[in-house]
Design an enzyme around this catalytic site. Structure first.
Site, mmCIF file in Angstrom:
data_model
loop_
_atom_site.group_PDB
_atom_site.id
_atom_site.type_symbol
_atom_site.label_atom_id
_atom_site.label_comp_id
_atom_site.label_asym_id
_atom_site.label_seq_id
_atom_site.Cartn_x
_atom_site.Cartn_y
_atom_site.Cartn_z
ATOM 1 N N SER A 2 -11.202 -1.391 -0.579
ATOM 2 C CA SER A 2 -9.925 -1.319 0.156
ATOM 3 C C SER A 2 -10.095 -1.670 1.616
ATOM 4 O O SER A 2 -9.167 -2.157 2.255
ATOM 5 C CB SER A 2 -9.367 0.104 0.120
ATOM 6 O OG SER A 2 -8.674 0.361 -1.065
ATOM 7 N N HIS A 34 -3.555 5.884 3.251
ATOM 8 C CA HIS A 34 -4.363 4.700 2.955
ATOM 9 C C HIS A 34 -3.785 3.438 3.592
ATOM 10 O O HIS A 34 -4.513 2.618 4.164
ATOM 11 C CB HIS A 34 -4.430 4.574 1.432
ATOM 12 C CG HIS A 34 -5.347 3.536 0.904
ATOM 13 N ND1 HIS A 34 -4.929 2.270 0.583
ATOM 14 C CD2 HIS A 34 -6.662 3.578 0.591
ATOM 15 C CE1 HIS A 34 -5.958 1.579 0.115
ATOM 16 N NE2 HIS A 34 -7.019 2.346 0.103
ATOM 17 N N ASN A 84 -13.817 -0.205 -6.965
ATOM 18 C CA ASN A 84 -14.942 0.664 -6.561
ATOM 19 C C ASN A 84 -15.666 1.328 -7.722
ATOM 20 O O ASN A 84 -16.135 2.446 -7.596
ATOM 21 C CB ASN A 84 -14.435 1.775 -5.640
ATOM 22 C CG ASN A 84 -13.785 1.228 -4.398
ATOM 23 O OD1 ASN A 84 -14.085 0.120 -3.975
ATOM 24 N ND2 ASN A 84 -12.890 1.995 -3.821
ATOM 25 N N ASP A 104 0.846 -1.201 0.000
ATOM 26 C CA ASP A 104 0.000 0.000 0.000
ATOM 27 C C ASP A 104 0.881 1.252 0.000
ATOM 28 O O ASP A 104 1.990 1.227 -0.544
ATOM 29 C CB ASP A 104 -0.924 -0.066 1.237
ATOM 30 C CG ASP A 104 -2.275 0.560 0.978
ATOM 31 O OD1 ASP A 104 -2.325 1.803 0.839
ATOM 32 O OD2 ASP A 104 -3.281 -0.165 0.911
#
Ligand SMILES: [Ca+2]
Ligand SMILES: [Ca+2]
Ligand SMILES: [Ca+2]
Length: 452
Positions: free
Chosen positions: A391, A208, A313, A148
């Site tokens: 996520s 994130h 998404n 990430d």
């Protein structure tokens, strides 16, 4: 024939590419000899563009999966990139060529605050993690690699974080002043308007990776902050996403490394080898058996590491997204690559969640509270924020795999872990439309009970 060896689905109109991943056949002249390889690339560039728009291609590095990263000296638009790749593929030594596309965190920011981590509880939309923890298996001794943006030190996370590695090779995108290095700390991924591509919007730092890491293994039972799914496990923080996302080539190397494979120039992961990899990221473009992403994933699963990825998404079929459409070993639907859709506290499909036959299972992904940082650009103070996205769903499942592995028995293979998870689910609150969204919502309690 050549068409099968060229991947064009990841090309987009607004994002030029300047890198290509080329795999040469084992034992071929181009594979064995860099000079031969370079001559073939020079020939492809000159045939594609001639002298008027001359292009130089340079061998950048060999990826952990054995493919070559080739860099162009200028960005190419969609048409130019396709023309070039088709020329590269006229060399019969070429097994596969694809653009080194950018992938992004699969997050939909959501500022609405709810005062409940329903995802870990046993309401209709929760994962029953609270009941699973009662079995006493809480991830001890297991490692989940989170590929990430890296991590921020956070009071509710520090005890469970292992600093992995920073795989971002570009100094421009890394935001930390250098390319690859041994620190997975997240310096912030903010960008100014137009910085990522023409017309790209300005954006604040997302932190994130810190949010995802908290969902996997926030320090729990410390009377502070939030809980994590597998709170006695460790998170191996691996940095692959910077400003404007991250590249396929860097992510593929991180997958190889985290699962115990060798990547040139990077010290081996050793005892920190992960039993699970979480990738809450994605990009446009179908992933095929020959794609670098798929080859890297197959390598990881072959070394016993389960790979869990966000469906994405876009409220679209995962068939058009990487890594969610990667076929994995043998192209089987149950093979240790777990694709995760998002549901809400009422067990309904999240409006944004991707769907389709390749989605394996769903997990809470709407308004998920976790650890974050308050800085809008550079790091600030610790805080806690609700984020929504697949996520957030994916790390619920990655944490669950760590819980299963912490049961004192022979570790399940990735395919066995996926089989058990998909067979032990909670029902959707309503049939997902559009769908499907996997077999149901994860049930950590029954999954753990069914794990030998
Ligand atoms: Ca760096
Ligand atoms: Ca806590
Ligand atoms: Ca699967």
């Amino acid at each position: 024939m050549a068409a099968d060896r060229v991947s064009i689905s990841g090309l987009s109109n607004n994002e030029p590419v300047d890198g290509f991943i080329v795999r040469y056949r084992d034992g071929s002249a181009s594979k064995l000899d860099l000079a031969t390889q370079q001559r073939s690339l020079d020939q492809a560039a000159s045939t594609a563009f001639g002298r008027a728009q001359a292009l130089t291609l340079k061998h950048q590095r060999t990826l952990g999966i054995g493919a070559e990263l080739v860099q162009a000296d200028r960005p190419l638009d969609r048409t130019e990139a396709e023309t070039l790749m088709r020329q590269i593929a006229t060399n019969p030594d070429v097994e596969f060529v694809e653009p080194n596309i950018r992938l992004y965190a699969t997050l939909t920011p959501n500022d609405t605050f709810y005062n409940l981590q329903y995802g870990f509880q046993n309401g209709v939309g929760g994962s029953n993690a609270n009941l699973a923890w009662d079995t006493g298996f809480r991830g001890a001794g297991k490692i989940v690699a989170v590929l990430d943006t890296g991590y921020r030190p956070h009071v509710d996370l520090n005890a469970n974080i292992i600093n992995g590695y920073d795989f971002i090779s570009s100094t421009f995108y890394s935001n930390d002043g250098n390319g690859r290095d041994s620190s997975a700390l997240d310096p912030g991924d903010w960008s100014t308007a137009g910085q990522c591509y023409a017309g790209s919007p300005a954006s604040n730092s997302s932190w994130h990776g810190t949010h995802v890491a908290g969902t996997v293994a926030a320090v729990t039972g410390n009377a502070a902050g939030v809980a994590g799914m597998a709170f006695n496990a460790k998170v191996l923080a691996v940095r692959v996403l910077g400003r404007c996302g991250g590249t396929l080539a860097d992510i593929a190397d991180a997958i190889t490394w985290s699962s115990g494979g060798a990547v040139a120039g990077v010290p081996a992961v050793g005892a920190n080898k992960a039993q699970v990899i979480n990738m809450s990221l994605g990009g446009g473009g179908a992933c095929t058996a020959a794609s670098a992403m798929n080859v890297a994933i197959n390598g990881a699963i072959g070394r016993g590491t389960t790979v869990v990825v966000a469906a994405g998404n876009s409220n679209a079929n995962v068939s058009g997204f990487t890594p969610a459409s990667c076929p994995g070993p043998g192209g089987l639907v149950t093979n240790g690559l777990i694709v995760v859709g998002a549901t809400d506290s009422a067990a309904r499909k999240a409006s944004f969640s991707n769907y389709g036959a390749r989605v394996d299972v769903s997990a809470p992904g709407v308004s998920i509270a976790s650890t974050l940082n308050a800085g809008t650009t550079v790091p600030g103070a610790d805080n806690y924020v609700y984020y929504s996205g697949t996520s957030m769903s994916s790390p619920h499942v990655a944490g669950l795999v760590a819980l299963m592995h912490s049961k004192p028995s022979v570790d399940r293979t990735p395919a066995q872990a996926e089989t058990i998870i998909k067979a032990n689910i909670k029902p959707f609150g309503a049939v997902p439309v559009p769908g499907p969204l996997g077999t149901g919502i994860i049930n950590a309690q029954t999954t753990l009970n069914a794990t030998p």
